[in-house]
Design an enzyme around this catalytic site. Structure first.
Site, PDB file in Angstrom:
ATOM      1  CB  SER A  70      21.712   1.869 -19.697  1.00  0.00           C
ATOM      2  OG  SER A  70      22.265   1.390 -21.244  1.00  0.00           O
ATOM      3  CB  SER A  71      18.599   3.593 -24.481  1.00  0.00           C
ATOM      4  OG  SER A  71      18.388   5.094 -24.633  1.00  0.00           O
ATOM      5  N   GLY A  92      26.083   1.029 -30.438  1.00  0.00           N
ATOM      6  CA  GLY A  92      27.149   0.562 -30.865  1.00  0.00           C
ATOM      7  C   GLY A  92      27.734  -0.204 -30.662  1.00  0.00           C
ATOM      8  CB  THR A 145      19.534   8.694 -24.432  1.00  0.00           C
ATOM      9  OG1 THR A 145      19.367   7.629 -24.796  1.00  0.00           O
ATOM     10  CG2 THR A 145      18.117   9.426 -24.258  1.00  0.00           C
ATOM     11  CB  SER A 199      25.223   1.322 -22.073  1.00  0.00           C
ATOM     12  OG  SER A 199      25.178   1.905 -20.657  1.00  0.00           O
ATOM     13  N   GLY A 200      25.905   4.607 -21.803  1.00  0.00           N
ATOM     14  CA  GLY A 200      26.949   5.703 -20.813  1.00  0.00           C
ATOM     15  C   GLY A 200      27.689   6.798 -22.131  1.00  0.00           C
ATOM     16  CG  ASN A 214      23.941   5.258 -18.789  1.00  0.00           C
ATOM     17  OD1 ASN A 214      23.380   6.022 -18.379  1.00  0.00           O
ATOM     18  ND2 ASN A 214      23.869   5.631 -20.072  1.00  0.00           N
ATOM     19  CD  GLU A 265      26.198  -3.035 -26.038  1.00  0.00           C
ATOM     20  OE1 GLU A 265      25.111  -2.308 -25.931  1.00  0.00           O
ATOM     21  OE2 GLU A 265      25.564  -4.850 -26.573  1.00  0.00           O
TER      22      GLU A 265
END
Length: 1036
Positions: A182-183, A406, A134, A129-130, A179, A408
């Site tokens: 974040s998605s 990704g 996206t 995330s971040g 983020n 984690e």
């Protein structure tokens, strides 16, 4: 095929100086900016060397680097001028390695492969995330939207593809600690292209939406964006209808993270973007209304509060239930019962059992998550409907975009991290298989022996998770579905029994003493390809069982009659992941690995510890090792020979034989060892980057020597030939252009002459018929005359109201000219009046009255015109204070020194004439000699000569008056005008010629004789009259 080392080309580097071209082909700057393909790293097994190369490029704002065909992207956390239309055109249709690394190169390479090979492509984007996943997918969509062929229908599809992003971000993205956007779901999007290469449709599949965020957020995090956008941006009428307040603090589901406002997010503006995007995608007003009803109902569900005794929960307020019943269109009583009871089937009978407070709260949250999750799925399906390719019977090609989490690893890793990392294990397995397959195919095509590559095959980990009956997911399913009291601990014990001996699995119970210190008793550890991760089993069974009957009362009615127990969340994810792998296996993949440089989102900051962590968990070193297992660099014979032929006398300046033989001669001269290279059917393969770098350095040296000798002569000869050819072409072109231009000039001159002759002819004919009615013969002449008059008038308009000049109009414009003259005068008068100040207006009013009284009647009037009237001719100190005291509150409007002639003997005496609001007062020093009320003033007489003598006539029967008053003033025009205004006697001033009769006293009359002379003289005549001699100033 993959051309691993074809990085020697022009690269465009973005720096503080802007975009500048830099020749990386000489590799002279590699110490400063690193290599743009990690495959060319000499020490490719060193993680430190890998990260240092990333750092060098990051400091130069080079955020993209290749690992072969894999793109590594580092989030710069700032805007870079590398995404313009010019950059898109630079990468359009260019070979993958002919330009510097870029996301556009990956997008274009996939597009060209799809078009040329007619095989579907996919681009896999991963990272934590971040890291910019996206944004990367957005850049790819924007690239296709700009560079692909377009039509009106295609443009609609492009717009919908682009506008699907803000909608999915609103409903599927949230602010997290890492983020702000974040998605919280995985997304696979298919972009469908027709045979022309134009995007004509699309399809989206979503994975593993983080539904738990609906009911709970960690401190510093937010719920999904749409809740805040609705509250901040929704219209007042909309919020009133939904029963919402414009304050997120009022809703339990929005206060858990204690972060309703974020400086980098404008919810009000984003709301407008989302509403517009919904309209573009094809949502009608009813769809939007139903969608917002569901979003509002989730907030109301979160505010449902329970009370009652232990074991028997009840809803304390029915306000939220009323809103929910209306918004969801369900029966309030049924919903209340569903939120406080559970259905039990025993011996074929259905029984309703009350829930305790904890169970009821869990049921409410489960319903909220299910409602939101299914709504999100419906939203994705609705978008897919709008993106559907209308001509589905026609063939189309596809490029897929996979934007997914990704690998984690956190301090506490739950079921969601387990699913995410399982997904990444499968993607890593797919990547290794496809990479090795691609390598092997190229080796076989070139006739080079394939050397087996040693790598970590993570199939053993995938089997540990997904193997039927023995895998972790199967064990979890079995534990969740078995009768009795299943719990997280019993699940962990069962794992220890079945997979406890697996080399990649360990629990606290099975671990050694050192490992136990860092593991909890409720955790198990998996040895993933990217490292070890501890998973907490708390809540895994509850999350997977999800069989609360409340959900069935608000969803598809067919589910009510379906007796089959639904699949667990883990099994559903496993099935969807298997379908995803099947989709990806059917396509040619490209990879984008996104890296976050720091946790504070600061531009220019490179956190080595954080990046080392991501390099490890993205498996980048493993990717590089697989790429470098064979040959690091390869290039076609003709390209290699063309570049390096100057290094060998036998191949310079030209090689006449076979290309393969020329390359063999060249590498032999360069001293390549047999283990350093291989010659294939059409390419040379070089194993070590140092061999290539040494060749490049030799080429640089050779360039300098050639520049001094033969190269100089060749260049001079070539330049001479080139310039001569260029001159001949320019001369031929110049002659052609001159001939063409001379022809144009001649045609223009002939045309101007014809036009001039026609104009003269029409003018002469019009002059002849100028007195006739308007007809074709004279219309041009008349129009010209009118135009000329109007232009002359435009240049010679009067400058002011006193300017009476006006051009003489032609006969046809006499009436129009008069109208224009009046309009012009009115305009000038209006403009003049607008500029007049109040003081000047008062002055003009007095002058107008003076003109009305004296113009053409009294000789000295013209001399008074240019002189301004004053408010008084005597200052305050000129008037005796006693006089002012006597006047009291009477306001003095005008004062002037005068000469009074006695009624007897006409002796001249100096007096002051004071005008007040009610009367004229004659003053001698401190005495008021005579007061004449304006009401009794019969009239005023004055001669027509230039003298200043005038008579104030008063009634004979007024005992207060002693008779008419004879006065003389040096400012007679001003004085009489003031008296006329104050006494309102404008029409009572008589201008006499010859003599004036006046009353002396008791009916006696006196006469003043006026005669013209050379100078002013006032004296008593022998006949007893007052004689006034005055010079004539003007002849009338």
């Amino acid at each position: 095929s993959f051309f691993f080392g074809r990085t020697f080309c022009f690269s465009f580097v973005v720096s503080t100086d802007g975009v500048r071209a830099m020749m990386e082909s000489a590799l002279t700057a590699r110490d400063r900016v690193g290599v743009q393909d990690f495959v060319l790293l000499e020490n490719f097994t060193s993680e430190a060397a890998f990260i240092e190369n990333l750092r060098k490029r990051f400091k130069e704002n080079l955020i993209y680097t290749y690992i072969g065909s894999v793109l590594v992207s580092v989030n710069p956390y700032k805007e870079l001028e590398i995404y313009t239309k010019n950059h898109m055109e630079r990468y359009r249709g260019v070979n993958f390695y002919e330009v510097s690394p870029h996301i556009y190169a990956v997008a274009d390479n996939s597009y060209r492969s799809m078009r040329s090979e007619r095989k579907d492509q996919c681009i896999l984007i991963s990272g934590e995330s971040g890291a910019g996943k996206t944004e990367a997918s957005k850049k790819i969509l924007q690239y296709y939207a700009v560079t692909c062929p377009a039509s009106e229908q295609v443009q609609t599809v492009k717009d919908r593809l682009l506008q699907s992003n803000p909608v999915l971000e609103a409903f599927g993205n949230a602010k997290t600690l890492r983020n702000d956007n974040s998605s919280r779901f995985g997304k696979y999007m298919d972009i469908q292209f027709d045979f022309k290469g134009a995007p004509v449709g699309g399809h989206i599949i979503n994975y593993l939406l983080e539904k738990s965020r609906v009911v709970h957020q960690n401190h510093g995090e937010r719920n999904f964006h749409i809740f805040y956008q609705l509250i901040e941006g929704g219209e007042e009428d909309l919020l009133r209808r939904l029963g919402l307040e414009r304050n997120p603090q009022q809703y339990q589901y929005l206060v858990k993270g204690n972060c309703p406002k974020v400086s980098s997010i404008n919810d009000r503006s984003d709301w407008k973007v989302v509403r517009k995007a919904l309209s573009v995608i094809g949502f009608n007003e009813d769809d939007v209304e139903e969608l917002l009803n569901i979003i509002a109902s989730v907030l109301h569900l979160g505010n449902v509060q329970y009370g009652g005794e232990e074991g028997n929960a009840c809803i304390t307020s029915d306000t939220q239930i009323k809103y929910l019943a209306r918004l969801l269109g369900v029966n309030g009583a049924v919903l209340t019962e569903a939120l406080t009871h559970k259905k039990i089937i025993a011996k074929g009978e259905e029984l309703m059992s009350p829930l305790n407070l904890e169970q009821a709260s869990s049921a409410r949250d489960a319903l909220s998550k299910a409602v939101y999750g299914r709504t999100f799925t419906w939203l994705v399906n609705k978008i897919n409907t709008s993106l559907t390719y209308k001509d589905s019977y026609k063939n189309f090609s596809v490029i897929g975009l996979l934007d997914i989490y990704g690998f984690e690893v956190f301090q506490h890793n739950s079921f969601e991290q387990f699913c995410i990392n399982y997904c990444n294990e499968k993607l890593q397995q797919l990547f290794i298989e496809l990479t090795l397959k691609s390598e092997q195919e190229e080796y076989e095509a070139e006739g080079i022996t394939w050397e087996p590559v040693q790598y970590f095959n993570n199939k053993i980990i995938c089997d540990l998770v997904e193997e039927k009956f023995k895998g972790i997911i199967s064990i979890l399913d079995e534990e969740c579905l078995r009768p009795g009291d299943a719990s997280d601990i019993t699940f962990l014990e069962k794992l220890e029994d079945i997979v406890g001996g697996h080399p990649h699995f360990v629990t606290h119970k099975l671990a050694d003493a050192k490992t136990r210190k860092v593991m909890g008793r409720d955790e198990f550890r998996l040895q993933h390809y990217a490292g070890e991760v501890n998973y907490n089993v708390n809540g895994e069974c509850v999350m997977c069982m999800s069989e609360n009957k409340i959900l069935t009362q608000c969803f598809d009615r067919e589910e009510l009659s379906d007796k089959k127990r639904p699949d667990t969340a883990a099994t559903q994810f496993k099935a969807s992941l298997a379908k995803l792998m099947e989709i990806l296996m059917s396509k040619e993949p490209s990879y984008v690995r996104c890296i976050k440089p720091n946790d504070s989102k600061q531009a220019g900051r490179f956190d080595e510890v954080l990046i080392r962590h991501q390099v490890k968990y993205l498996g980048l070193m493993e990717n590089l090792r697989v790429r470098r297992a064979g040959f690091a660099y390869r290039r076609r014979y003709e390209v290699f020979l063309q570049r390096y032929k100057s290094l060998c006398p036998d191949t310079w300046p030209n090689w006449q034989g076979k290309l393969s033989e020329g390359v063999a001669v060249l590498v032999k001269h360069l001293g390549y060892k047999p283990e350093e290279y291989k010659l294939g059917r059409s390419k040379i393969f070089i194993r070590f980057p140092k061999t290539l770098f040494a060749t490049e350095d030799a080429l640089e040296t050779r360039k300098h020597s050639l520049g001094k000798t033969r190269a100089t002569k060749l260049q001079a000869g070539w330049r001479g030939y080139s310039q001569k050819s260029k001159y001949q072409k320019l001369r031929t072109s110049a002659i052609a252009i001159q001939a063409w231009w001379r022809g144009i000039l001649a045609r223009r001159r002939a045309q101007r002459r014809r036009q001039a002759a026609d104009t003269i002819r029409r003018f002469i004919k019009g002059f002849i018929y100028r007195h006739k009615e308007r007809c074709p013969e004279n219309e041009y002449f008349l129009d010209y005359v009118r135009y000329s008059f109007l232009m002359k008038l435009h240049r010679n308009l009067p400058k002011n109201v006193l300017d009476k000049s006006w051009p003489t109009p032609p006969a046809a414009l006499t009436e129009a000219s008069e109208h224009l003259r009046k309009l012009c005068m009115q305009n000038m008068v209006w403009s003049y009046c607008k500029k007049i100040s109040p003081e000047w207006k008062h002055q003009m009013e007095q002058k107008m009255i003076a003109s009305e009284i004296f113009k053409d009647k009294k000789d000295n009037y013209p001399q008074s015109v240019p002189k301004l009237f004053v408010s008084t001719r005597l200052n305050g100190e000129d008037i005796n204070p006693k006089v002012l005291q006597t006047l009291g509150s009477e306001k003095m409007k005008y004062a002037v020194p005068v000469t009074k002639y006695d009624r007897k003997g006409y002796k001249a005496r100096q007096r002051q004439l004071l005008l007040t609001g009610n009367s004229a007062v004659i003053v001698e020093e401190a005495k008021l000699k005579q007061r004449i009320e304006y009401g009794v003033l019969k009239g005023i007489s004055v001669s027509s000569l230039s003298d200043g003598v005038f008579v104030l006539h008063v009634p004979n029967d007024d005992n207060k008056q002693k008779g008419d008053v004879v006065l003389q003033s040096d400012h007679v025009i001003e004085t009489l005008t003031k008296i006329a205004i104050c006494a309102d006697k404008i029409n009572s001033i008589n201008i006499n010629q010859g003599s004036i009769k006046f009353t002396v006293a008791q009916g006696k009359e006196g006469i003043i004789d006026f005669t013209p002379g050379s100078e002013l003289l006032v004296a008593k005549a022998k006949n007893g009259h007052l004689s006034v001699t005055a010079p004539r100033l003007n002849s009338r």
